[in-house]
Design an enzyme around this catalytic site. Structure first.
Site, PDB file in Angstrom:
ATOM      1  N   HIS A   1      44.485  44.452  37.977  1.00 42.34           N
ATOM      2  CA  HIS A   1      45.077  44.609  36.776  1.00 42.34           C
ATOM      3  C   HIS A   1      44.271  46.111  36.008  1.00 42.34           C
ATOM      4  CE1 HIS A   1      45.172  40.146  36.657  1.00 42.34           C
ATOM      5  NE2 HIS A   1      46.443  40.601  36.010  1.00 42.34           N
TER       6      HIS A   1
ATOM      7  N   ARG B   1      44.396  33.775  40.585  1.00 44.96           N
ATOM      8  CA  ARG B   1      44.013  32.405  41.195  1.00 44.96           C
ATOM      9  C   ARG B   1      42.988  32.209  42.294  1.00 44.96           C
ATOM     10  NH1 ARG B   1      50.044  32.217  39.938  1.00 44.96           N
ATOM     11  NH2 ARG B   1      50.256  30.582  38.445  1.00 44.96           N
TER      12      ARG B   1
ATOM     13  N   MET C   1      43.448  40.979  45.323  1.00 47.63           N
ATOM     14  CA  MET C   1      42.832  40.376  44.094  1.00 47.63           C
ATOM     15  C   MET C   1      43.945  39.485  43.306  1.00 47.63           C
ATOM     16  SD  MET C   1      39.766  41.934  42.945  1.00 47.63           S
ATOM     17  CE  MET C   1      38.834  43.149  43.861  1.00 47.63           C
TER      18      MET C   1
END
Ligand code: PAF
Length: 286
Positions: free
Chosen positions: A37, A189, A186
């Site tokens: 992210h 979860r 990555m």
């Protein structure tokens, strides 16, 4: 970094920026932010004057019996990370802000064809929920650019198609997958995996890498490659939903002329359902 929780506050902040000129990039997320992210945020920073991030665990993309309640939520840490990466605004709505009228929207966005296959076959309604919330968020933020991770390649393809079909004035950018040193993609979860499972989970990347290499080296019996990869994952203790070679553009079965392919997989290990993919560029003129 400004934090807003309501659509009205979001619109007011964005109106000021728009009046001042300068481009806006948008990174929609469900939080529990990891290096993948943050790479989206860093990429967004390089491409636009302002970066807006949203964190919203969207109930409409989870099926009954899926992990909506258990989905990892780490808002304080997320805020800290976004500050470190110099996001300009965080939109952190609750379900009532995104879905007024008691959380029961009557209107959904559907992208048939792309949505029922691969992950859609195992998660019916998932991409309808994704397309609907992404459409709503794009309508609220109205960014010049929106960034999505390539790890969710089917999601990226669905969103690109929605934006094209609905003439939405935004550029969609896919950003390469960020991986652990082991090769594991990555993912929020990954938090469901024990440390041993996490190490072992890189088998999915290594299996796909081997399969991709076989295609690059000229093997064209795709069902055989998919079967071999499935068997390798099953032998490693995964329960495999699918391993599939498709063309990148529309996820259709590749023909001999297609040179941009992708091999995708979804498989369960312990409590986690993991997805990954590898892009393959072929020289079809050889
Ligand atoms: O990829 C995600 O995190 C989500 O599917 C998204 C795009 C934020 C929509 O809820």
């Amino acid at each position: 970094m400004r934090i807003v929780r309501r659509k009205t506050e979001l619109e007011a902040a964005l109106a000021q920026w728009r009046a001042a000129g300068g481009s806006i990039a948008f990174v929609p997320t469900m939080g529990n932010l990891h290096a993948g992210h943050l790479h989206l945020v860093d990429t967004a920073k390089m491409r636009a004057a302002r970066v807006v991030v949203s964190i919203f665990v969207n109930p409409t993309q989870f099926g009954p019996g899926e992990d909506l309640a258990a989905y990892p939520r780490t808002p304080e840490l997320d805020v800290e990370r976004l500050r470190d990466h110099q996001a300009d605004l965080l939109y952190l709505p609750d379900a009532a802000d995104v879905y007024p009228d008691d959380g029961q929207p009557a209107t959904f966005v559907e992208v048939p064809g792309l949505s029922e296959q691969l992950c859609g076959k195992f998660r019916p309604g998932h991409f309808r929920g994704v397309a609907t919330v992404v459409c709503k968020l794009l309508n609220r933020v109205r960014p010049d650019l929106a960034l999505f991770g390539q790890k969710d390649f089917q999601q990226l393809t669905v969103i690109r198609k929605m934006v094209r079909d609905l003439d939405m004035a935004v550029t969609i950018m896919g950003v390469p997958t960020v991986r652990e040193p082991s090769g594991l993609a990555m993912s929020s979860r990954n938090a469901y995996l024990s440390p041993e499972e996490k190490e072992h989970a890189s088998l999915i990347f290594h299996t796909l890498s081997r399969a991709a290499e076989a295609v690059r080296e000229g093997e064209r019996d795709y069902p055989r490659i998919e079967r071999k990869a499935t068997e390798a994952l099953e032998a490693g203790g995964f329960t495999v939903d699918y391993v599939s070679i498709r063309r990148q553009r529309d996820l259709a079965a590749p023909s001999a002329e297609d040179d941009a392919l992708v091999i995708l997989a979804a498989a369960h290990l312990g409590r986690a359902r993991l997805i990954d993919n590898i892009l393959i560029s072929l020289d079809t003129t050889r």
